[in-house]
Design a protein around this motif. Sequence first.
Motif, short mmCIF file in Angstrom:
data_model
loop_
_atom_site.label_atom_id
_atom_site.label_comp_id
_atom_site.label_asym_id
_atom_site.label_seq_id
_atom_site.Cartn_x
_atom_site.Cartn_y
_atom_site.Cartn_z
N ALA A 47 -61.69 -28.30 -119.42
CA ALA A 47 -60.24 -28.32 -119.30
C ALA A 47 -59.66 -26.98 -119.77
O ALA A 47 -58.73 -26.44 -119.16
CB ALA A 47 -59.66 -29.46 -120.13
N GLU B 132 -59.70 -39.71 -126.48
CA GLU B 132 -59.98 -40.76 -127.46
C GLU B 132 -59.51 -42.11 -126.91
O GLU B 132 -60.18 -43.13 -127.04
CB GLU B 132 -59.30 -40.42 -128.79
N PHE B 133 -58.37 -42.10 -126.27
CA PHE B 133 -57.85 -43.31 -125.63
C PHE B 133 -58.82 -43.80 -124.57
O PHE B 133 -59.15 -44.99 -124.50
CB PHE B 133 -56.49 -42.99 -125.00
N HIS B 134 -59.32 -42.87 -123.77
CA HIS B 134 -60.27 -43.19 -122.72
C HIS B 134 -61.52 -43.85 -123.32
O HIS B 134 -62.01 -44.87 -122.83
CB HIS B 134 -60.65 -41.91 -121.96
N GLU C 263 -56.36 -36.62 -127.79
CA GLU C 263 -55.85 -37.98 -127.94
C GLU C 263 -56.09 -38.79 -126.68
O GLU C 263 -56.47 -39.96 -126.71
CB GLU C 263 -54.34 -37.94 -128.26
N GLU C 264 -55.90 -38.11 -125.56
CA GLU C 264 -56.09 -38.75 -124.26
C GLU C 264 -57.55 -39.19 -124.09
O GLU C 264 -57.83 -40.29 -123.62
CB GLU C 264 -55.71 -37.71 -123.20
N ALA D 99 -65.70 -32.19 -121.38
CA ALA D 99 -64.40 -32.29 -120.72
C ALA D 99 -63.41 -31.32 -121.34
O ALA D 99 -62.63 -30.67 -120.64
CB ALA D 99 -63.87 -33.73 -120.83
N ASP E 100 -53.19 -33.03 -127.35
CA ASP E 100 -52.87 -34.02 -126.32
C ASP E 100 -54.13 -34.47 -125.60
O ASP E 100 -54.35 -35.66 -125.41
CB ASP E 100 -51.89 -33.42 -125.29
N LEU E 101 -54.94 -33.48 -125.22
CA LEU E 101 -56.16 -33.79 -124.48
C LEU E 101 -57.11 -34.62 -125.34
O LEU E 101 -57.71 -35.58 -124.87
CB LEU E 101 -56.83 -32.50 -124.01
#
Lengths: 130, 112
Positions: free
Chosen positions: A64, A26-28, A23-24, A60, A20-21
């Motif tokens: 995290a 990568e989106f950023h 993908e998040e 990050a 999840d992290l």
Amino acid sequence: MRQLLRRAWYAIRQRRFDADLAEELEFHRAMKQRELEERGVGPAEAGFAVRRVLGSVALAQDRARDVWIWPWLQDLSQDLRFATRLLAKDRWFTLVAVLALGWALASIAQCSRSSMPSAFGACRSIIPAV
Amino acid sequence: MGAMNQAPDLLPGTLDLLILKVLSGGSLHGYRIAQHLKAVSGDVLQVGESSLYPGLQRLLLKGWVKAEWGASENNRRARYYTLTAAGRKQLAVERQEFDRLILAIHKVLNTA
């Protein structure tokens, strides 16, 4: 208490959390790239910027993970995994070490259980150093 | 653009407070949170992802926000963060604490 439960939940589903992290992040990164392109940043400059972002992505993720699992616990599990791998790699050494330890422990246990002098004599021959 | 990711040092815990405040206006994904902080602060607060995402995870761990996947403006999957009831309460507490601290610093700075 609830935090502890959440930590446990994380430990169970760590792969999912990490995915999840990732993908998040990568989106950023994609959004940032789009923003730069919309502002008309040259490809070389945008490349540098995106690489900078990628660098901080790894950081990050590390940070995290540190939030959920105490760093010392991560180190411990890493050490244990490393030790297991080493032992698995050197099977003969592991086998001999386990047998030797097992034999020694078993004979000591037997000696300490029986209080008869004759048995004690037998023990002396098994463990000469005692 | 050189130091785009460099945020000025914040007081410890301030980032959490700022994220809570930004989310009090509604759910946002991480990128929007960063953009929002940057815009509202007049480009002073440029939070890099290496502080933003660990910060969000910290808030998740404490139960002050919850995360849900949804579709973003450009139809990609994005993770939206929403303030929980506990988070709303925490925002009020931290805000008060922050004001108290700033007032104290001002007092010190204004005396000889």
